[in-house]
Design an enzyme around this catalytic site. Structure first.
Site, short mmCIF file in Angstrom:
data_model
loop_
_atom_site.label_atom_id
_atom_site.label_comp_id
_atom_site.label_asym_id
_atom_site.label_seq_id
_atom_site.Cartn_x
_atom_site.Cartn_y
_atom_site.Cartn_z
N SER A 29 1.87 -0.05 -5.73
CA SER A 29 0.44 -0.35 -5.91
C SER A 29 0.23 -1.85 -5.99
O SER A 29 1.08 -2.64 -5.55
CB SER A 29 -0.08 0.36 -7.17
OG SER A 29 -1.48 0.28 -7.23
N ASN A 30 -0.90 -2.29 -6.52
CA ASN A 30 -1.18 -3.72 -6.68
C ASN A 30 -2.01 -3.92 -7.95
O ASN A 30 -2.28 -2.97 -8.68
CB ASN A 30 -1.90 -4.26 -5.44
CG ASN A 30 -3.19 -3.51 -5.18
OD1 ASN A 30 -4.11 -3.56 -5.98
ND2 ASN A 30 -3.24 -2.77 -4.09
N HIS A 31 -2.43 -5.16 -8.18
CA HIS A 31 -3.05 -5.49 -9.48
C HIS A 31 -4.56 -5.32 -9.52
O HIS A 31 -5.21 -5.77 -10.47
CB HIS A 31 -2.74 -6.95 -9.83
CG HIS A 31 -1.27 -7.22 -9.95
ND1 HIS A 31 -0.51 -6.70 -10.96
CD2 HIS A 31 -0.42 -7.93 -9.15
CE1 HIS A 31 0.75 -7.09 -10.81
NE2 HIS A 31 0.83 -7.84 -9.71
N ALA A 37 -8.36 -2.87 -2.86
CA ALA A 37 -7.09 -3.46 -2.43
C ALA A 37 -6.20 -2.29 -2.00
O ALA A 37 -5.65 -1.58 -2.85
CB ALA A 37 -6.47 -4.25 -3.56
#
Ligand code: PMT
Length: 400
Positions: free
Chosen positions: A211-213, A278
């Site tokens: 995943s991402n932030h 995102a």
């Protein structure tokens, strides 16, 4: 335009306070309901009796402990349709930028839910000082509006910038704000808007994911701002910890494929699509049905490409639909953003760069540039994500 509006006027200590008497008289003549708060130093420049007579309401001053008087700052902050601090001194600007609360005016400002306007008044060097300018930027980042100071003769005898705007210019500023607000409300009223927000998660096995932030804050700020302007908001959002207000239609998803399915189901009926999520560009080619056990060897995970949701919507876009994308970059920001603008068939792209302090993931602020398909570029300073959302909406309104 100002008829029936509840306007809370705060005054700080400045010789420009005499002009506020004319301002109040103009607002009352226009049938606005005006209440006035004065700091202790403001009362040195103009009497509460003058302002009470003009506003036709008692003037509120400091908390009077010794007389057992109590002014409910929360009630005042909720009562107003707009709050205007005119004149605003450098001292009060500094206090409010830093959340200080040692008088009634500061307490009301911190409790206010309405738009807040500042009409600064001070000597030219005080106005120019980096501390004042930095405090002004901070107030802007909270979404407050600064009515430009005017040039001319100052109380010190010097000439320059720092004079409080003339009452008629302050009234015009407030009227323009209300007109713009009304226009944007009618333009967006009832329009279906699709927003993607937050991260996607791509499962590796039942316990791990890629995943991402992204926190979803930017997308939610857009959703809230559009809802306030009367739009029907459909928010497709990846895993998040945010509180989403009632009235926004929420479609929670986890993976890119799920986000794509929801976008496909909703996009056709939407007039505006804003893609702030995102999205993971890759996902594991095979998802293990059991937890992958640790071994002594390195582990390689094969990744397969995810569909580009925004690009697919760009291909489907029909006349009358507006499509907005984001570009999150770390290097070659402008050329990458322009490439995405073209490839994804967007009306404009919002660039935010992780190399800018306070911009991008998880912050409450962002710093953006907007690149349009007609070749224009607009840079914005660091602002709260709520304010950034309003800038993006203004860019959309220009296209409607
Ligand atoms: O959520 P926050 O913590 O508030 O942070 C906000 C944000 C930084 C996530 C947001 O402002 C932002 O920049 N979102 C886009 C992030 C991104 O993935 O950018 P990108 O340059 O990789 O993608 C370009 C555009 O294509 C984006 O609109 C993206 O949503 C879309 N995209 C990308 C890949 C993909 N497979 N499908 C897509 O739809």
């Amino acid at each position: 335009m100002l008829k029936g509006k509840k306007i809370l006027i705060g005054l700080c200590g400045s010789i420009a306070a005499y002009k506020t008497a004319f301002l109040i008289r103009t607002l009352v003549k226009q049938e606005a309901e005006v209440r006035v708060i004065m700091t202790a130093s403001a009362t040195e420049f103009i009497t509460p009796l003058t302002l009470s007579t003009l506003s036709k309401n008692p003037v509120l001053q400091e908390f009077k402990k010794e007389r057992g008087e109590w002014n409910n700052h929360v009630e005042l902050g909720l009562w107003a349709d707009l709050m205007l601090i005119a004149p605003t001194s450098a001292n009060t600007i500094a206090k409010l930028a830093n959340g200080l609360c040692d008088n009634l005016l500061c307490a009301v400002y911190l409790s206010a839910k309405c738009p807040v306007f500042f009409a600064p008044a001070m000597d030219l060097d005080m106005w120019k000082h980096p501390a004042t300018q930095s405090n002004i930027q901070t107030l802007k980042s909270y979404g407050d509006q600064i009515i430009p100071v005017e040039k001319g003769e100052l109380a010190s005898g010097l000439e320059g910038e720092g004079r409080m705007a003339e009452p008629e210019n302050i009234v015009a500023f407030l009227e323009n704000h209300l007109t713009a607000k009304k226009k944007s409300k009618t333009a967006l009223s009832g329009k279906n808007v699709l927003i993607t927000a937050g991260p996607t998660q791509e499962a590796i096995d039942p316990v791990r994911y890629i995943s991402n932030h992204s926190s979803g804050k930017m997308g939610l700020a857009l959703a809230q701002a559009l809802q306030k302007k009367g739009a029907e908001v459909h928010l497709i959002i990846g895993p998040h910890n945010l509180e989403i207000p009632e009235g926004i239609k929420v479609y929670p998803v986890t993976s890119t494929i799920e986000m794509l399915e929801q976008a496909n189901a909703l996009f056709e009926k939407c007039t505006i699509g804003i893609f702030a999520a995102a999205v993971s560009d890759y996902r594991p080619a095979n998802v293990s049905s059991e937890k992958i056990k640790k071994s002594d060897k390195n582990l390689q995970i094969e990744l397969t490409k995810n569909p580009d949701i925004l690009k697919q919507m760009g291909k489907k876009k029909k006349a009358g639909q507006i499509l907005v994308g984001f570009a999150l970059e770390t290097n070659n920001a402008e050329s990458n953003a322009l490439k995405k603008l073209k490839e994804k068939n967007l009306d404009f792209i919002v660039l935010n760069s992780l190399s800018e302090k306070g911009a991008g993931f998880a912050f409450d602020t962002n710093k953006i540039s907007i690149f349009s398909k007609n070749g224009s570029k607009e840079d914005f300073p660091l602002k709260s994500k709520d304010e950034v959302a309003n800038d993006i909406i203004s860019a959309i309104l220009k296209l409607i």
